[in-house]
Motif scaffolding. Sequence first.
Motif, PDB file in Angstrom:
ATOM      1  N   LYS A 293       0.843  -1.198   0.000  1.00 25.59           N
ATOM      2  CA  LYS A 293       0.000   0.000   0.000  1.00 25.59           C
ATOM      3  C   LYS A 293       0.876   1.245   0.000  1.00 25.59           C
ATOM      4  O   LYS A 293       2.042   1.215   0.367  1.00 25.59           O
ATOM      5  N   LEU A 294       0.260   2.340  -0.381  1.00 24.06           N
ATOM      6  CA  LEU A 294       0.942   3.623  -0.459  1.00 24.06           C
ATOM      7  C   LEU A 294       1.122   4.231   0.927  1.00 24.06           C
ATOM      8  O   LEU A 294       0.183   4.266   1.728  1.00 24.06           O
ATOM      9  N   ASP A 295       2.332   4.698   1.228  1.00 26.63           N
ATOM     10  CA  ASP A 295       2.619   5.402   2.484  1.00 26.63           C
ATOM     11  C   ASP A 295       2.175   6.854   2.313  1.00 26.63           C
ATOM     12  O   ASP A 295       2.965   7.722   1.969  1.00 26.63           O
ATOM     13  N   LYS A 296       0.895   7.116   2.552  1.00 28.13           N
ATOM     14  CA  LYS A 296       0.321   8.437   2.305  1.00 28.13           C
ATOM     15  C   LYS A 296       0.922   9.508   3.212  1.00 28.13           C
ATOM     16  O   LYS A 296       1.134  10.636   2.782  1.00 28.13           O
ATOM     17  N   VAL A 297       1.214   9.157   4.449  1.00 29.53           N
ATOM     18  CA  VAL A 297       1.780  10.129   5.389  1.00 29.53           C
ATOM     19  C   VAL A 297       3.176  10.555   4.922  1.00 29.53           C
ATOM     20  O   VAL A 297       3.488  11.745   4.863  1.00 29.53           O
ATOM     21  N   GLY A 298       4.016   9.589   4.589  1.00 31.99           N
ATOM     22  CA  GLY A 298       5.373   9.904   4.116  1.00 31.99           C
ATOM     23  C   GLY A 298       5.361  10.656   2.802  1.00 31.99           C
ATOM     24  O   GLY A 298       6.117  11.605   2.613  1.00 31.99           O
ATOM     25  N   LEU A 299       4.483  10.238   1.903  1.00 32.44           N
ATOM     26  CA  LEU A 299       4.367  10.911   0.613  1.00 32.44           C
ATOM     27  C   LEU A 299       3.914  12.350   0.785  1.00 32.44           C
ATOM     28  O   LEU A 299       4.505  13.271   0.213  1.00 32.44           O
ATOM     29  N   ARG A 300       2.892  12.564   1.590  1.00 35.70           N
ATOM     30  CA  ARG A 300       2.372  13.915   1.831  1.00 35.70           C
ATOM     31  C   ARG A 300       3.451  14.803   2.451  1.00 35.70           C
ATOM     32  O   ARG A 300       3.660  15.947   2.031  1.00 35.70           O
ATOM     33  N   ARG A 301       4.163  14.275   3.448  1.00 36.52           N
ATOM     34  CA  ARG A 301       5.223  15.041   4.137  1.00 36.52           C
ATOM     35  C   ARG A 301       6.305  15.457   3.142  1.00 36.52           C
ATOM     36  O   ARG A 301       6.707  16.622   3.087  1.00 36.52           O
ATOM     37  N   ASP A 302       6.751  14.509   2.318  1.00 36.13           N
ATOM     38  CA  ASP A 302       7.820  14.812   1.377  1.00 36.13           C
ATOM     39  C   ASP A 302       7.355  15.702   0.229  1.00 36.13           C
ATOM     40  O   ASP A 302       8.113  16.531  -0.269  1.00 36.13           O
ATOM     41  N   LEU A 303       6.102  15.534  -0.204  1.00 35.66           N
ATOM     42  CA  LEU A 303       5.579  16.408  -1.267  1.00 35.66           C
ATOM     43  C   LEU A 303       5.529  17.862  -0.812  1.00 35.66           C
ATOM     44  O   LEU A 303       5.854  18.768  -1.581  1.00 35.66           O
ATOM     45  N   VAL A 304       5.123  18.088   0.434  1.00 37.38           N
ATOM     46  CA  VAL A 304       5.103  19.457   0.962  1.00 37.38           C
ATOM     47  C   VAL A 304       6.513  20.034   0.943  1.00 37.38           C
ATOM     48  O   VAL A 304       6.730  21.182   0.528  1.00 37.38           O
TER      49      VAL A 304
END
Length: 150
Positions: free
Chosen positions: A75-86
Amino acid sequence: MQQKYKEYLKLNKNILLGFLASIVVSAFVAQEFANQQSYVNATITLGVDYVVYFSTFGILFYFDNKKKYLLDTGKLDKVGLRRDLVKIISSLGIGEVVYTICRWSLQYYLLTNSYQAYVASLTSQSISTVIYMATVNLSVKLMRLYKDGH
């Protein structure tokens, strides 16, 4: 080599490849609009520059990082992805403000001083990209995008 340095290298590779694609297209566009007013030429060329750069950078960045945000479950690590995208969007955004000001004003200056349109485009984009890369790398470092253990 430490993982964070590999990440910096991938980021800079993507920036440079995006730059190379956009510099070629921008020079052609600048020359095509050479008969326009200098501010029109600089503005159109900058717009084309952004479209080509962000398309190229975005595709390359996606392919380099698509597996980074997958959990062991698949599954996608949404928390890590969101943090790094910001962090990456903030870093690129800061760099883009600096780049836009430098690129547009340098190209406008060169065009008003009788430089060929493609030369003005190549020169302003080259100088602005060096400044952009320094700004983005400093921003990424300050925001700790590639901190140890990540």
